[in-house]
Motif scaffolding. Structure first.
Motif, PDB file in Angstrom:
ATOM      1  N   ASP A 124       0.808  -1.220   0.000  1.00  0.00           N
ATOM      2  CA  ASP A 124       0.000   0.000   0.000  1.00  0.00           C
ATOM      3  C   ASP A 124       0.843   1.271   0.000  1.00  0.00           C
ATOM      4  N   SER A 125       2.080   1.201   0.473  1.00  0.00           N
ATOM      5  CA  SER A 125       2.904   2.412   0.536  1.00  0.00           C
ATOM      6  C   SER A 125       3.215   2.970  -0.855  1.00  0.00           C
ATOM      7  N   PHE A 126       3.039   2.160  -1.904  1.00  0.00           N
ATOM      8  CA  PHE A 126       3.260   2.676  -3.262  1.00  0.00           C
ATOM      9  C   PHE A 126       2.235   3.751  -3.626  1.00  0.00           C
ATOM     10  N   GLU A 127       1.133   3.847  -2.874  1.00  0.00           N
ATOM     11  CA  GLU A 127       0.160   4.914  -3.133  1.00  0.00           C
ATOM     12  C   GLU A 127       0.713   6.282  -2.752  1.00  0.00           C
ATOM     13  N   ASP A 128       1.852   6.299  -2.038  1.00  0.00           N
ATOM     14  CA  ASP A 128       2.491   7.565  -1.653  1.00  0.00           C
ATOM     15  C   ASP A 128       3.562   8.008  -2.649  1.00  0.00           C
ATOM     16  N   TYR A 129       3.820   7.186  -3.667  1.00  0.00           N
ATOM     17  CA  TYR A 129       4.927   7.459  -4.587  1.00  0.00           C
ATOM     18  C   TYR A 129       4.470   7.707  -6.024  1.00  0.00           C
ATOM     19  N   ILE A 130       5.303   8.468  -6.728  1.00  0.00           N
ATOM     20  CA  ILE A 130       5.293   8.430  -8.185  1.00  0.00           C
ATOM     21  C   ILE A 130       6.408   7.454  -8.569  1.00  0.00           C
ATOM     22  N   VAL A 131       6.045   6.388  -9.262  1.00  0.00           N
ATOM     23  CA  VAL A 131       7.031   5.401  -9.719  1.00  0.00           C
ATOM     24  C   VAL A 131       7.241   5.610 -11.209  1.00  0.00           C
ATOM     25  N   ILE A 132       8.479   5.785 -11.621  1.00  0.00           N
ATOM     26  CA  ILE A 132       8.770   5.962 -13.047  1.00  0.00           C
ATOM     27  C   ILE A 132       9.677   4.841 -13.537  1.00  0.00           C
ATOM     28  N   THR A 133       9.641   4.615 -14.835  1.00  0.00           N
ATOM     29  CA  THR A 133      10.651   3.765 -15.473  1.00  0.00           C
ATOM     30  C   THR A 133      10.972   4.361 -16.833  1.00  0.00           C
ATOM     31  N   THR A 134      12.241   4.369 -17.175  1.00  0.00           N
ATOM     32  CA  THR A 134      12.675   4.856 -18.481  1.00  0.00           C
ATOM     33  C   THR A 134      13.113   3.650 -19.299  1.00  0.00           C
ATOM     34  N   VAL A 155       5.809  -5.597 -25.645  1.00  0.00           N
ATOM     35  CA  VAL A 155       5.946  -6.542 -24.531  1.00  0.00           C
ATOM     36  C   VAL A 155       6.257  -5.783 -23.230  1.00  0.00           C
ATOM     37  N   MET A 156       7.185  -4.815 -23.315  1.00  0.00           N
ATOM     38  CA  MET A 156       7.556  -4.035 -22.134  1.00  0.00           C
ATOM     39  C   MET A 156       6.368  -3.237 -21.612  1.00  0.00           C
ATOM     40  N   GLU A 157       5.626  -2.611 -22.516  1.00  0.00           N
ATOM     41  CA  GLU A 157       4.468  -1.817 -22.105  1.00  0.00           C
ATOM     42  C   GLU A 157       3.437  -2.675 -21.386  1.00  0.00           C
ATOM     43  N   LYS A 158       3.150  -3.862 -21.940  1.00  0.00           N
ATOM     44  CA  LYS A 158       2.170  -4.762 -21.317  1.00  0.00           C
ATOM     45  C   LYS A 158       2.627  -5.181 -19.929  1.00  0.00           C
ATOM     46  N   MET A 159       3.919  -5.461 -19.806  1.00  0.00           N
ATOM     47  CA  MET A 159       4.453  -5.876 -18.512  1.00  0.00           C
ATOM     48  C   MET A 159       4.327  -4.740 -17.497  1.00  0.00           C
ATOM     49  N   MET A 160       4.714  -3.525 -17.892  1.00  0.00           N
ATOM     50  CA  MET A 160       4.642  -2.379 -16.989  1.00  0.00           C
ATOM     51  C   MET A 160       3.201  -2.062 -16.606  1.00  0.00           C
ATOM     52  N   GLN A 161       2.283  -2.251 -17.534  1.00  0.00           N
ATOM     53  CA  GLN A 161       0.871  -1.991 -17.255  1.00  0.00           C
ATOM     54  C   GLN A 161       0.338  -2.926 -16.172  1.00  0.00           C
ATOM     55  N   ALA A 162       0.949  -4.113 -16.033  1.00  0.00           N
ATOM     56  CA  ALA A 162       0.552  -5.045 -14.966  1.00  0.00           C
ATOM     57  C   ALA A 162       0.824  -4.434 -13.597  1.00  0.00           C
ATOM     58  N   GLY A 163       1.772  -3.500 -13.533  1.00  0.00           N
ATOM     59  CA  GLY A 163       2.068  -2.792 -12.289  1.00  0.00           C
ATOM     60  C   GLY A 163       1.409  -1.432 -12.220  1.00  0.00           C
ATOM     61  N   GLY A 164       0.531  -1.146 -13.182  1.00  0.00           N
ATOM     62  CA  GLY A 164      -0.192   0.128 -13.173  1.00  0.00           C
ATOM     63  C   GLY A 164       0.561   1.289 -13.785  1.00  0.00           C
ATOM     64  N   LEU A 165       1.690   1.015 -14.458  1.00  0.00           N
ATOM     65  CA  LEU A 165       2.448   2.099 -15.092  1.00  0.00           C
ATOM     66  C   LEU A 165       1.883   2.390 -16.474  1.00  0.00           C
ATOM     67  N   LEU A 183       8.957   6.851 -21.509  1.00  0.00           N
ATOM     68  CA  LEU A 183       8.822   7.052 -20.073  1.00  0.00           C
ATOM     69  C   LEU A 183       7.468   6.489 -19.661  1.00  0.00           C
ATOM     70  N   MET A 184       7.469   5.659 -18.609  1.00  0.00           N
ATOM     71  CA  MET A 184       6.205   5.172 -18.059  1.00  0.00           C
ATOM     72  C   MET A 184       6.184   5.491 -16.574  1.00  0.00           C
ATOM     73  N   ALA A 185       4.996   5.702 -16.031  1.00  0.00           N
ATOM     74  CA  ALA A 185       4.900   6.099 -14.623  1.00  0.00           C
ATOM     75  C   ALA A 185       3.583   5.634 -14.019  1.00  0.00           C
ATOM     76  N   ARG A 186       3.607   5.522 -12.707  1.00  0.00           N
ATOM     77  CA  ARG A 186       2.396   5.257 -11.923  1.00  0.00           C
ATOM     78  C   ARG A 186       2.334   6.299 -10.822  1.00  0.00           C
ATOM     79  N   ILE A 187       1.261   7.060 -10.777  1.00  0.00           N
ATOM     80  CA  ILE A 187       1.093   8.087  -9.748  1.00  0.00           C
ATOM     81  C   ILE A 187       0.161   7.526  -8.672  1.00  0.00           C
ATOM     82  N   GLY A 188       0.693   7.358  -7.473  1.00  0.00           N
ATOM     83  CA  GLY A 188      -0.062   6.764  -6.373  1.00  0.00           C
ATOM     84  C   GLY A 188      -1.281   7.594  -5.985  1.00  0.00           C
ATOM     85  N   ALA A 189      -2.266   6.916  -5.412  1.00  0.00           N
ATOM     86  CA  ALA A 189      -3.550   7.556  -5.076  1.00  0.00           C
ATOM     87  C   ALA A 189      -3.395   8.667  -4.039  1.00  0.00           C
ATOM     88  N   ARG A 190      -2.363   8.600  -3.202  1.00  0.00           N
ATOM     89  CA  ARG A 190      -2.183   9.623  -2.156  1.00  0.00           C
ATOM     90  C   ARG A 190      -1.156  10.684  -2.537  1.00  0.00           C
TER      91      ARG A 190
END
Length: 210
Positions: A124-134, A155-165, A183-190
């Protein structure tokens, strides 16, 4: 910022046998496990083993692994961006980078990469982060997979999307140097609007040049 880390795990049945996807893993546990000799994407296996142990020792560092018995056959790393990259320039405590993800050839095509990301995001702590991958095409195993850059990118995009990026546009010169890079990213809910604005400013640092 306090970096809380909650252990999660799942079992994955593959054609090559049962593996455990788990983490974050402590430096001591990583040192105790064998590191598969085919984990060679970034540096020789023994050097990469030391590198992931080093990341696990960082306050913000996280290593999640795919383990076949006592051997690490895949891993993903999370840590603050490299000081030489633009993503560190904002000194954002809540921006971390998915720095590397690797699975040995024997276990590819079994959903191991997706599982690594899914288990990562169970915390759940990932909701406090912006996670990026280049993603840079020159890091991809095009020869080993027989895929072209666009197939590998998918393939990379599909894999990253599994983590919400998701895909995010940027004017970063290194990413812009080839259309397959991204650049792909996931912006946490908090994550608050100020942090999102800071991230947007990092994505487009050259906008006033035109």
């Amino acid at each position: 910022m306090e970096h809380s880390k909650t252990y999660n795990a799942m079992e994955l049945k593959t054609r090559q046998g049962r593996i455990i996807v788990e983490g974050p893993i402590s430096p001591e546990e990583l040192a105790r496990l064998d590191f598969h000799e085919d984990l060679t994407a970034f540096r020789p296996p023994e050097d990469q083993h030391k590198a992931v142990i080093g990341i696990a020792k960082l306050p913000e560092g996280r290593i999640l692994i795919a383990r076949h018995n006592n051997t690490i056959v895949g891993y993903v790393t999370f840590l603050y961006p490299d000081p030489l990259e633009r993503w560190s320039e904002g000194n954002m405590e809540n921006l971390i980078e998915l720095g590397a993800i690797e699975v040995i050839p024997k276990f590819r095509g079994e959903g191991v990469g997706k599982a690594l990301l899914k288990v990562s995001m169970m915390d759940d702590s990932f909701e406090d982060y912006i996670v990026i991958t280049t993603e840079y095409y020159w890091h991809w195993d095009l020869k080993g997979t027989g895929l072209n850059v666009w197939e590998y990118r998918k393939v990379m995009e599909k894999m990253m999307q599994a983590g919400g990026l998701e895909y995010y546009a940027t004017d970063d010169p290194e990413i812009s140097s080839h259309p397959a890079n991204c650049l792909m990213a996931r912006i946490g809910a908090r994550v608050g609007p100020e942090s999102v604005q800071q991230f947007d400013a990092l994505r487009f640092m050259n906008r006033f040049m035109y």
